[in-house]
Every structure is written in structure tokens, then in C-alpha cells.
Design an enzyme around this catalytic site. Sequence first.
Site, PDB file in Angstrom:
ATOM      1  N   GLY A  97      25.756  -8.575 -25.893  1.00  0.00           N
ATOM      2  CA  GLY A  97      26.114  -7.307 -26.508  1.00  0.00           C
ATOM      3  C   GLY A  97      25.005  -6.288 -26.340  1.00  0.00           C
TER       4      GLY A  97
ATOM      5  N   ASP B 297      52.496  -8.708 -11.616  1.00  0.00           N
ATOM      6  CA  ASP B 297      52.551  -8.914 -13.056  1.00  0.00           C
ATOM      7  C   ASP B 297      53.985  -8.803 -13.584  1.00  0.00           C
ATOM      8  OD1 ASP B 297      49.804  -8.986 -12.783  1.00  0.00           O
ATOM      9  OD2 ASP B 297      49.553  -6.891 -13.350  1.00  0.00           O
TER      10      ASP B 297
ATOM     11  N   CYS C  28      22.656 -14.539 -24.336  1.00  0.00           N
ATOM     12  CA  CYS C  28      21.915 -13.282 -24.424  1.00  0.00           C
ATOM     13  C   CYS C  28      21.805 -12.830 -25.884  1.00  0.00           C
ATOM     14  CB  CYS C  28      22.559 -12.234 -23.524  1.00  0.00           C
ATOM     15  SG  CYS C  28      21.439 -10.878 -23.080  1.00  0.00           S
ATOM     16  N   TYR C  29      22.489 -11.765 -26.283  1.00  0.00           N
ATOM     17  CA  TYR C  29      22.457 -11.341 -27.685  1.00  0.00           C
ATOM     18  C   TYR C  29      22.887 -12.477 -28.599  1.00  0.00           C
ATOM     19  CZ  TYR C  29      23.536  -8.810 -32.008  1.00  0.00           C
ATOM     20  OH  TYR C  29      23.572  -8.394 -33.314  1.00  0.00           O
TER      21      TYR C  29
ATOM     22  N   LYS D 220      44.393 -11.929 -13.687  1.00  0.00           N
ATOM     23  CA  LYS D 220      45.256 -11.743 -12.520  1.00  0.00           C
ATOM     24  C   LYS D 220      45.437 -13.031 -11.725  1.00  0.00           C
ATOM     25  CE  LYS D 220      46.592  -8.231 -11.065  1.00  0.00           C
ATOM     26  NZ  LYS D 220      47.877  -7.490 -11.197  1.00  0.00           N
TER      27      LYS D 220
ATOM     28  N   HIS E  77      23.076 -14.890 -18.194  1.00  0.00           N
ATOM     29  CA  HIS E  77      24.549 -14.860 -18.248  1.00  0.00           C
ATOM     30  C   HIS E  77      25.123 -15.885 -17.264  1.00  0.00           C
ATOM     31  CE1 HIS E  77      25.150 -11.270 -20.805  1.00  0.00           C
ATOM     32  NE2 HIS E  77      23.963 -10.925 -20.335  1.00  0.00           N
TER      33      HIS E  77
ATOM     34  N   GLU F 174      28.067 -16.826 -16.970  1.00  0.00           N
ATOM     35  CA  GLU F 174      29.452 -16.519 -16.605  1.00  0.00           C
ATOM     36  C   GLU F 174      29.578 -15.668 -15.358  1.00  0.00           C
ATOM     37  OE1 GLU F 174      28.258 -13.263 -19.602  1.00  0.00           O
ATOM     38  OE2 GLU F 174      27.799 -15.358 -19.169  1.00  0.00           O
TER      39      GLU F 174
END
Length: 515
Positions: free
Chosen positions: A51, A223, A78-79, A371, A165, A167
Site C-alpha cells: 500500500g 467476456d 511490503c506495507y 481475462k 513483491h 506477485e
Amino acid sequence: MIVILDFGSQYSELIARRIRETQVYSEVLSYRTTIEQLKKLNPAGIILSGGPSSVYDAGAPQCDPGIWQLGIPVMGVCYGMQLMVQQLGGGVERAERGEYGKASIAIDDPTDLLTNVDPGSTMWMSHGDSVTDMPDGFELLAHTDNTPCAAIANHTQKFYGVQFHPEVVHSIGGQAMIRNFVYHICECQPTWTTEAFVDEAVREVRARVGDKRVLLALSGGVDSSTLAFLLHRAIGSQLTCMFIDQGFMRKGEPERLMKLFKDQFHISVEYVMARERFIGAIAGVDDPEQKRKIIGHEFIRVFEEESKRLGPFDYLAQGTLYPDVIESADTNVDPKTGERVAVKIKSHHNVGGLPKDLQFKLIEPLRKLFKDEVRNVGRSIDLPEEIVNRQPFPGPGLAIRILGPVDDEKLNILRDADLIVRQEINKAGLYNDIWQAFAVLLPVRSVGVMGDQRTYAYPIVLRIVSSEDGMTADWARIPYDLMEIISNRIVNEVDGVNRVVYDITSKPPGTIEWE
């Protein structure tokens, strides 16, 4: 499931996506989620996101401290790591030197969270604060030259923190860490599969809809097409698809869509011609947010009007995805502290543009999917590959690929240029290798020379990007000779264009679409 508590990071949903790649369900919730709400969800583990705040700032977002007594694993990113440290009695201070970008980690404890992560692996850093004192019971897992506590753990209580991070794709070994947390630490099983999602979605739709009728906003993209197939499987003839030709589609697409659904898929589609209405509604409108909201408003109004002719309908189905919801999120302000947490990037016409007096109940079975997950669902329910692999196309269409006011002349120019881009990308065999390839029309003119005559015409921007999920993207390094072919064709075949430029901006700091 794994719960991600969001503290305003633009990458919170990327964490969710990485977890889902392990075939374990994950969901992003507000950091304000109470301990009672978490207990009802009964998650196998919790991840605290990054964040923009500093934990020592007045009004910094805090999670319910009761999570430390739930008896389940928690990982802070992180945060989230800094908040964990602070709430458990450790110290966090402003670092003498921030760390941004790639950094090599030295591993102090190669077990547990860092199993199968190679020493010296590159991780993506983005922080100005650092942990100065670990809470009691914590041990050092890894460090960098600039960050003494890059990863820490309390193995007994299964609390973990990483300053980087894992991710993001730049973190080598990041997915291995996520798998370690999900499988070995949280002891989850890989049961959240495409087949399981389809079965659950069909059950939920049938239970919610009952014997009522559903109206689907069909655009022809992956979609809405996947949603059409999914709903047709769930409720059959209770579904009515409606395609509104708002005048912002690409060349030949309305005709192709109608033929495909009616003749090949045998799914009934109502065609509504509304080009003049939509183009008139945004005439002279310069602001992209206003364009999106006007188009979203008109969409709903047309649906309401046409549904009275065809209806009645109780539900409006939309192919809204997770990234649509993420980027449309209103500025998240704590009503007590006034602290801003997450910032709205842009409104999507099917999220931020919906009117408050909506006459339908919304049904959005794909709302929690990314997606690539939608594509997998499409394949599993026999959606043809030509639609499954269709590149993303925004709901407002070419209206937001023309910067500034939109008119018929600019739409025709952009349609012709866009068709050339798609034709040449297909001819080069690159269509399925890139995320999106399209043209953008700028509202400026420049001088050129054609046939010894001075021209004063528009420039076309080529926007061609590679991405895994649309959350982040990089400009595609297509061959120079392909750029040359596209440029030559556009300036020679499209009236009103005398210049072609190539956008080499990644996301972030840019977005994929220009508006």
C-alpha cells in the site's frame, strides 16, 4: 480459500491471480474486514497487501489485530509486512535510502517460505520504509544489500513477511514462494478449477434467477460471449441477448457478430441500431471519464427501452471482470480518518457508468475472474477459439481510442487504420502472442508531404502491448519491417492520416488504453 486484505496496492488483485494459478481460490477484501467477517469465511490463510501509506503515519490503515489470534498463517507483503511488525511489537522506520526496482536477495533460511528459491534471486522492491526491529519470535529469512530484513518469519505461529513483491513477474522465484505459502504453510488443496467454477456458476445462476428472464449485453468479445454460453447452459431460453450497435465498433464487426451467433451458435440475438443516439450523446465531449459514463448511461437506457418491447426482464447480465472492478474503484477514504487508500484509475462503462436508478438487477458471474480465467472457462464450455483468443476490446469501443471529441469523420479514419493494424498483425502470425494491438487517433494535425503536395492531417498511434493479465503490460517489440508495413499502408490507404507513431510506454506508468 486465501483472503487478501487490500491496503490500497495496485497489485492486490495480482496476488489473488497468482494464488489462483495454484488452483486455490482467493478473494480480495478491504483491510477494514472485521475478525467476525473473516471467521465466517474460514480462510486457510491471509495475505496483507502492500500500500502507499507508512505505518507510522497518523491515520495509516490498520487491520483488525484479532487476525493474530485466528491460529491461521498470515503473510505480509511490503506495507503488509511492516504493519505485521508494528502490530506485533517490532519497529519500522523511514529507510535512509529507499529501494525500488530489482534487487538480489541473500537467503539466510532456505526452508519453509523460501523452499526452492535460489540464493541471489531477483525480487521486485518498492519501499521507502524498512523493518528495524523484528518482533519477538521472528527470525530472518533473507536480506539485501540495502534491506537487512527482506524476509522474516515466526515459524511457530506461521507468520511471514516479505519486503518485496513476489506477485510481480519481475520477482524470480516469487511464484515458488506463493506456492510454498498456499500448499505447504496453509495446507490448501488445488480444488479451484475451471470445471469447478463452471459448475458453481451454473448452480448459482439457476438458484438466483429461478424462472425469471435475463437480458444479456452482448458485444461479441470473449467476456460477453463466454457469459452468453454460460448463461445459455444454465437457463436456456430464459436468456435473451441484445447487441446494441452504438457506432463505436470496429469495421465489419456488427455484421460478423450477428451472423456468428445466429447461424453458427443458434443463440437468439436482438440487434438494435443506435449509432446516431450514442454519437450524438458524446458530441463535443472531451473528458474521457465523461465519455465512459455517458456511454454507460446510454447503454442502460437503451436496454431499459428495448426490454419493454421484448420483456419483461428482471435481470441484466454483464461480462464484468475483476480488472474492470479494480480500475473503477472509487477513491477509498476512511470515513473516520479521511485517509486515502486506493485511487480510481478510470471508470469502466459497465461499472462506473451505471446509473443509480438502474431498473434491472445485475447478474455478473464473471466478476471475480481475470481475462485468462475467462478464456479457460470459454474453452471448457466449447466457445470457439476465434472468440476465446479475441484480444480485449473496451466497452466504449473506438470512442475512447479517439482522444477528445468524437465524430463520424474520426470514427471512419480510425476504423480503417485499426483494420490495417489487425490485418498485418494476423498476417505476421503475432495475434495470439500479444495482448492487444490497436490504433489510436490523436486530436492534433501535423504537416506532411504526399505527391509533392503539402498535407495537414492526423497522426495514428500504434499501441501494441504484451501482458499476462492486463494489470501490467509492456510495449511489444514487434519487428521493424512490420512497423514499416503498417505505417506505409495507413498513410497510403487511410484518408486524413499522414503520420504513424509507436507508443513505447509500459503499464504502469501508462495504461493500455489511452482514455
